[in-house]
Design an enzyme around this catalytic site. Structure first.
Site, PDB file in Angstrom:
ATOM      1  N   TRP A  33       0.848  -1.187   0.000  1.00  0.00           N
ATOM      2  CA  TRP A  33       0.000   0.000   0.000  1.00  0.00           C
ATOM      3  C   TRP A  33       0.891   1.246   0.000  1.00  0.00           C
ATOM      4  O   TRP A  33       1.832   1.318   0.796  1.00  0.00           O
ATOM      5  CB  TRP A  33      -0.895  -0.020   1.253  1.00  0.00           C
ATOM      6  CG  TRP A  33      -1.888   1.090   1.314  1.00  0.00           C
ATOM      7  CD1 TRP A  33      -2.417   1.787   0.273  1.00  0.00           C
ATOM      8  CD2 TRP A  33      -2.468   1.638   2.496  1.00  0.00           C
ATOM      9  NE1 TRP A  33      -3.304   2.717   0.735  1.00  0.00           N
ATOM     10  CE2 TRP A  33      -3.360   2.652   2.089  1.00  0.00           C
ATOM     11  CE3 TRP A  33      -2.337   1.353   3.867  1.00  0.00           C
ATOM     12  CZ2 TRP A  33      -4.108   3.391   3.004  1.00  0.00           C
ATOM     13  CZ3 TRP A  33      -3.087   2.083   4.768  1.00  0.00           C
ATOM     14  CH2 TRP A  33      -3.963   3.093   4.346  1.00  0.00           C
ATOM     15  N   ASN A  39      12.862  -6.988   8.326  1.00  0.00           N
ATOM     16  CA  ASN A  39      11.575  -7.655   8.557  1.00  0.00           C
ATOM     17  C   ASN A  39      11.576  -9.115   8.115  1.00  0.00           C
ATOM     18  O   ASN A  39      10.641  -9.862   8.414  1.00  0.00           O
ATOM     19  CB  ASN A  39      10.448  -6.885   7.869  1.00  0.00           C
ATOM     20  CG  ASN A  39      10.295  -5.483   8.434  1.00  0.00           C
ATOM     21  OD1 ASN A  39      10.925  -5.147   9.438  1.00  0.00           O
ATOM     22  ND2 ASN A  39       9.484  -4.662   7.798  1.00  0.00           N
ATOM     23  N   ASP A  70       1.589  -8.580  -1.317  1.00  0.00           N
ATOM     24  CA  ASP A  70       0.197  -8.199  -1.071  1.00  0.00           C
ATOM     25  C   ASP A  70      -0.124  -6.905  -1.803  1.00  0.00           C
ATOM     26  O   ASP A  70       0.408  -5.848  -1.487  1.00  0.00           O
ATOM     27  CB  ASP A  70      -0.027  -7.995   0.437  1.00  0.00           C
ATOM     28  CG  ASP A  70      -1.473  -7.660   0.748  1.00  0.00           C
ATOM     29  OD1 ASP A  70      -2.301  -8.587   0.714  1.00  0.00           O
ATOM     30  OD2 ASP A  70      -1.774  -6.473   0.979  1.00  0.00           O
ATOM     31  N   TYR A  86      -4.777  -0.135  -4.841  1.00  0.00           N
ATOM     32  CA  TYR A  86      -3.443   0.440  -4.608  1.00  0.00           C
ATOM     33  C   TYR A  86      -2.835   1.030  -5.886  1.00  0.00           C
ATOM     34  O   TYR A  86      -1.808   1.703  -5.832  1.00  0.00           O
ATOM     35  CB  TYR A  86      -2.465  -0.605  -4.035  1.00  0.00           C
ATOM     36  CG  TYR A  86      -2.857  -1.225  -2.709  1.00  0.00           C
ATOM     37  CD1 TYR A  86      -3.924  -0.744  -1.963  1.00  0.00           C
ATOM     38  CD2 TYR A  86      -2.141  -2.302  -2.201  1.00  0.00           C
ATOM     39  CE1 TYR A  86      -4.283  -1.337  -0.761  1.00  0.00           C
ATOM     40  CE2 TYR A  86      -2.488  -2.894  -0.991  1.00  0.00           C
ATOM     41  CZ  TYR A  86      -3.559  -2.406  -0.277  1.00  0.00           C
ATOM     42  OH  TYR A  86      -3.901  -2.997   0.912  1.00  0.00           O
TER      43      TYR A  86
END
Ligand SMILES: NC(=O)c1ccc[n+]([C@@H]2O[C@H](COP(=O)([O-])OP(=O)(O)OC[C@H]3O[C@@H](n4cnc5c(N)ncnc54)[C@H](OP(=O)(O)O)[C@@H]3O)[C@@H](O)[C@H]2O)c1
Length: 270
Positions: free
Chosen positions: A19, A235, A42, A47
């Site tokens: 996003w 991450n 994702d 978006y």
């Protein structure tokens, strides 16, 4: 990478959220993410970056079946023909003959959710979506969708400040998965003293602790977004440590019902 299994499909438990990533920056982020080990992206029709995602994954040079791609129908796309046409446009942009997961982005405020679910089930039958599911569905609507169609995932906001006890119960009882969006509360977990203290024990940041807490929960996936290459690497660096039960409990106790994404068109939450 660890995987969750549902309806015969292996789903990488960690994905890259996209996003607000667009154009060349999005394309480059996807290529980089896949090269360093992400296997799940994702995106959503809303978006406006499916084309960049399509370019990014093809730039990375992977076989299509090595990458798991999720997209979501534009809000209130419920009529059979508009579901089908919009998925065809997504597939073209994504440079793919199928998506791995197709979601209803938000419970519709007009139109017929059952018609959308039936259209998605038909696309799944035809192989254009390997899995179908919903997003931002509270338990009552999720249970209705489970009754109506072969859905297998609900994507909702979930992080240490917003617990999802009821939805996790539904997931366990109905063989479903729960994807955590905004899993690091948009970066705000960075300043959390409890997460910081736990991180120090493991040589990890508060963000890594929050993501690890999610991934140590059965049936849970997470899709943190990171425009920064350093954040994407951090991450992904979650698989060499384990939180103790006591640490997991301390993090779960941070729940204060803090919802970051609560638009006017949102449903009545659990
Ligand atoms: N289904 C839905 O309705 C829905 C709603 C919201 C979100 N989502 C999905 O979930 C994804 C993630 O949610 P989100 O974008 O709202 O929030 P998020 O992933 O919780 O947080 C993203 C923010 O955290 C920062 N960040 C990432 N890794 C970091 C690290 N290691 N250290 C410090 N800061 C870090 C990012 O910075 P940089 O970008 O600068 O690296 C960005 O500002 C979205 O991109 C989207 O794919 C779905």
């Amino acid at each position: 990478m660890i995987y969750r299994h549902v309806q015969g499909v292996d789903v990488p438990a960690l994905g890259l959220g996209t996003w607000l990533l667009r154009g060349a920056a999005c394309r480059e982020a996807i290529r980089d993410a896949l090269e360093i080990g992400y296997r799940h992206v994702d995106t959503a029709q809303a978006y406006e970056n499916e084309g960049a995602v399509g370019q990014g994954w093809t730039d990375a040079g992977f076989a299509r079946d090595e990458v798991f791609i999720t997209t979501k129908l534009q809000m209130n796309t419920t009529a059979r023909k508009s579901v089908r046409d919009s998925v065809e446009r997504s597939l073209e942009a994504l440079r793919s003959e199928y998506v791995d997961l197709l979601l209803i982005h938000w419970p519709p405020t007009r139109g017929d959710v059952d018609e959308a679910l039936d259209a998605m089930a038909a696309l799944r039958e035809e192989g254009k979506a390997r899995l179908i599911g919903v997003s931002n569905f509270p338990s009552r609507l999720w249970l209705h969708a489970i009754d109506r169609a072969p859905v297998s995932i609900n994507q909702v906001e979930y992080h240490p400040y917003l617990g999802q006890t009821r939805l996790l119960e539904v997931a366990r009882e109905h063989d479903q998965l729960l994807t955590a969006y905004s899993p690091i509360a948009k970066g705000s977990v960075l300043r959390d003293p409890v997460l910081r203290e736990i991180g120090e024990e493991h040589g990890k940041s508060p963000v890594q602790v929050a993501l690890r807490w999610l991934l140590q929960q059965d049936r849970v996936l997470a899709v943190p977004k990171a425009a920064s290459a350093a954040h994407r690497r951090a991450n992904l660096d979650l698989f060499d440590f384990e939180l103790t039960q006591h640490e997991l409990n301390r993090i779960s106790a941070l729940d204060e019902g803090r919802r970051l994404i609560d638009p006017a068109w949102g449903p009545d939450w659990d």
